[in-house]
Design a protein around this motif. Structure first.
Motif, mmCIF file in Angstrom:
data_model
loop_
_atom_site.group_PDB
_atom_site.id
_atom_site.type_symbol
_atom_site.label_atom_id
_atom_site.label_comp_id
_atom_site.label_asym_id
_atom_site.label_seq_id
_atom_site.Cartn_x
_atom_site.Cartn_y
_atom_site.Cartn_z
ATOM 1 N N GLY A 11 -0.149 -10.980 -15.986
ATOM 2 C CA GLY A 11 0.041 -12.388 -15.653
ATOM 3 C C GLY A 11 0.686 -12.647 -14.305
ATOM 4 O O GLY A 11 1.087 -13.764 -14.006
ATOM 5 N N ILE A 12 0.778 -11.618 -13.464
ATOM 6 C CA ILE A 12 1.393 -11.770 -12.142
ATOM 7 C C ILE A 12 0.283 -11.857 -11.098
ATOM 8 O O ILE A 12 -0.535 -10.933 -10.983
ATOM 9 N N PRO A 13 0.215 -12.944 -10.325
ATOM 10 C CA PRO A 13 -0.791 -13.015 -9.259
ATOM 11 C C PRO A 13 -0.574 -11.869 -8.267
ATOM 12 O O PRO A 13 0.552 -11.613 -7.834
ATOM 13 N N ALA A 14 -1.642 -11.159 -7.955
ATOM 14 C CA ALA A 14 -1.543 -10.011 -7.042
ATOM 15 C C ALA A 14 -2.825 -9.900 -6.246
ATOM 16 O O ALA A 14 -3.900 -10.273 -6.710
ATOM 17 N N ARG A 15 -2.692 -9.368 -5.034
ATOM 18 C CA ARG A 15 -3.856 -9.153 -4.170
ATOM 19 C C ARG A 15 -3.637 -7.873 -3.371
ATOM 20 O O ARG A 15 -2.509 -7.471 -3.097
ATOM 21 N N VAL A 16 -4.739 -7.237 -3.000
ATOM 22 C CA VAL A 16 -4.693 -6.007 -2.211
ATOM 23 C C VAL A 16 -4.748 -6.387 -0.739
ATOM 24 O O VAL A 16 -5.542 -7.235 -0.336
ATOM 25 N N ALA A 17 -3.903 -5.757 0.058
ATOM 26 C CA ALA A 17 -3.894 -5.969 1.506
ATOM 27 C C ALA A 17 -4.142 -4.620 2.186
ATOM 28 O O ALA A 17 -3.737 -3.576 1.677
ATOM 29 N N THR A 18 -4.809 -4.651 3.320
ATOM 30 C CA THR A 18 -5.046 -3.427 4.080
ATOM 31 C C THR A 18 -4.671 -3.651 5.534
ATOM 32 O O THR A 18 -4.680 -4.777 6.023
ATOM 33 N N GLY A 19 -4.342 -2.584 6.196
ATOM 34 C CA GLY A 19 -3.986 -2.652 7.608
ATOM 35 C C GLY A 19 -3.419 -1.320 8.049
ATOM 36 O O GLY A 19 -3.820 -0.268 7.561
ATOM 37 N N TYR A 20 -2.451 -1.383 8.960
ATOM 38 C CA TYR A 20 -1.804 -0.177 9.454
ATOM 39 C C TYR A 20 -0.336 -0.230 9.086
ATOM 40 O O TYR A 20 0.319 -1.259 9.235
ATOM 41 N N ALA A 21 0.176 0.892 8.620
ATOM 42 C CA ALA A 21 1.582 0.968 8.228
ATOM 43 C C ALA A 21 2.208 2.212 8.841
ATOM 44 O O ALA A 21 1.523 3.191 9.123
ATOM 45 N N TYR A 22 3.497 2.156 9.042
ATOM 46 C CA TYR A 22 4.279 3.291 9.528
ATOM 47 C C TYR A 22 3.788 3.837 10.866
ATOM 48 O O TYR A 22 3.515 5.020 11.004
ATOM 49 N N ARG B 15 -2.436 5.160 14.405
ATOM 50 C CA ARG B 15 -3.599 6.035 14.366
ATOM 51 C C ARG B 15 -4.391 5.781 13.088
ATOM 52 O O ARG B 15 -3.939 5.074 12.197
ATOM 53 N N ARG B 16 -5.547 6.424 12.997
ATOM 54 C CA ARG B 16 -6.315 6.335 11.752
ATOM 55 C C ARG B 16 -5.475 6.772 10.569
ATOM 56 O O ARG B 16 -5.612 6.237 9.474
ATOM 57 N N ALA B 17 -4.608 7.746 10.786
ATOM 58 C CA ALA B 17 -3.747 8.229 9.706
ATOM 59 C C ALA B 17 -2.775 7.146 9.232
ATOM 60 O O ALA B 17 -2.215 7.258 8.152
ATOM 61 N N ASN B 18 -2.566 6.093 10.019
ATOM 62 C CA ASN B 18 -1.672 5.006 9.644
ATOM 63 C C ASN B 18 -2.386 3.892 8.875
ATOM 64 O O ASN B 18 -1.744 2.923 8.466
ATOM 65 N N ALA B 19 -3.697 4.003 8.685
ATOM 66 C CA ALA B 19 -4.418 3.009 7.886
ATOM 67 C C ALA B 19 -3.874 3.075 6.466
ATOM 68 O O ALA B 19 -3.623 4.160 5.936
ATOM 69 N N HIS B 20 -3.675 1.922 5.848
ATOM 70 C CA HIS B 20 -3.016 1.920 4.546
ATOM 71 C C HIS B 20 -3.433 0.693 3.740
ATOM 72 O O HIS B 20 -3.900 -0.302 4.299
ATOM 73 N N ALA B 21 -3.276 0.780 2.439
ATOM 74 C CA ALA B 21 -3.510 -0.345 1.532
ATOM 75 C C ALA B 21 -2.267 -0.509 0.669
ATOM 76 O O ALA B 21 -1.634 0.480 0.287
ATOM 77 N N TRP B 22 -1.897 -1.742 0.378
ATOM 78 C CA TRP B 22 -0.747 -2.041 -0.454
ATOM 79 C C TRP B 22 -1.057 -3.301 -1.244
ATOM 80 O O TRP B 22 -2.172 -3.809 -1.187
ATOM 81 N N VAL B 23 -0.075 -3.780 -1.976
ATOM 82 C CA VAL B 23 -0.279 -4.953 -2.823
ATOM 83 C C VAL B 23 0.686 -6.048 -2.404
ATOM 84 O O VAL B 23 1.813 -5.766 -1.984
ATOM 85 N N GLU B 24 0.242 -7.277 -2.520
ATOM 86 C CA GLU B 24 1.132 -8.421 -2.392
ATOM 87 C C GLU B 24 1.175 -9.081 -3.760
ATOM 88 O O GLU B 24 0.124 -9.375 -4.352
ATOM 89 N N VAL B 25 2.380 -9.233 -4.305
ATOM 90 C CA VAL B 25 2.563 -9.865 -5.614
ATOM 91 C C VAL B 25 3.276 -11.196 -5.421
ATOM 92 O O VAL B 25 4.059 -11.369 -4.492
ATOM 93 N N HIS B 26 2.992 -12.128 -6.324
ATOM 94 C CA HIS B 26 3.629 -13.442 -6.241
ATOM 95 C C HIS B 26 4.706 -13.551 -7.303
ATOM 96 O O HIS B 26 4.444 -13.385 -8.486
#
Length: 183
Positions: A81-92, A103-114
């Motif tokens: 019951g928690i609104p959530a979405r997947v985000a992608t981009g570059y991290a670290y 770099r390509r190695a910094n490409a990452h996916a995470w979640v945003e929760v409400h």
């Protein structure tokens, strides 16, 4: 919404992890984090799912990369019951020559929760214990450093700020010389 073809599978995972509707956002994300950290392994080498749903393969083999963890985490949170979405981009990104290199190695996916109290916030369910990446080779670091310097030089020339930059460099160099004041 949670895809209908995955509901049964995700319901069994929620029972296994103790996630239920009505549980607070922090509790749900903490339980998923513990489950992933204790039972899963980060790996870039995953099986080809063939015609099967990739998330099913991920949950069965208990290994995958950030996109797998983020997708499963978002769907488990949604099921609770928690609104959530997947985000992608570059991290670290890595610090380099006064800037940052992604770099390509910094490409990452995470979640945003409400959360009803704090609003949307970032949550990274990917376990960090095995996220190590091979550091770039020496010559790659050197080439990137020179490329950044050349890019900065091009912008200084193009924007017309080269004279002010050059004067600043001379002033800083003079300040470093102990006898410069006498000269």
């Amino acid at each position: 919404a949670v895809p209908p073809e995955l509901r049964g599978l995700l319901d069994s995972v929620r029972r296994e992890t103790g996630i239920d509707s009505g549980v607070g956002t922090d509790s749900v994300t903490a339980r998923i984090d513990r489950w992933f950290s204790g039972s899963f392994r980060y790996s870039l080498q995953v099986s080809d799912p063939g015609g099967e749903e990739p998330l099913r393969v991920f949950l069965a083999e208990r290994r995958g990369f950030c996109e797998h963890f983020a997708s499963a985490g978002a769907l488990l949170a949604r099921g609770a019951g928690i609104p959530a979405r997947v985000a992608t981009g570059y991290a670290y990104p890595s610090p380099m020559a006064g800037g940052w290199v992604a770099r390509r190695a910094n490409a990452h996916a995470w979640v945003e929760v409400h959360d009803p109290v704090t609003g949307w916030r970032t949550w990274d369910p990917t376990p960090t214990s095995e996220l190590g990446t091979e550091p770039p080779r020496w010559w790659i670091l050197q080439a990137e450093g020179w490329a950044m310097r050349a890019g900065r030089g091009w912008h200084l020339l193009r924007d017309g700020a080269w004279r002010a930059e050059l004067e600043g460099m001379v002033e800083r160099a003079v300040d470093r010389i102990p006898t410069a004041g006498a000269v």
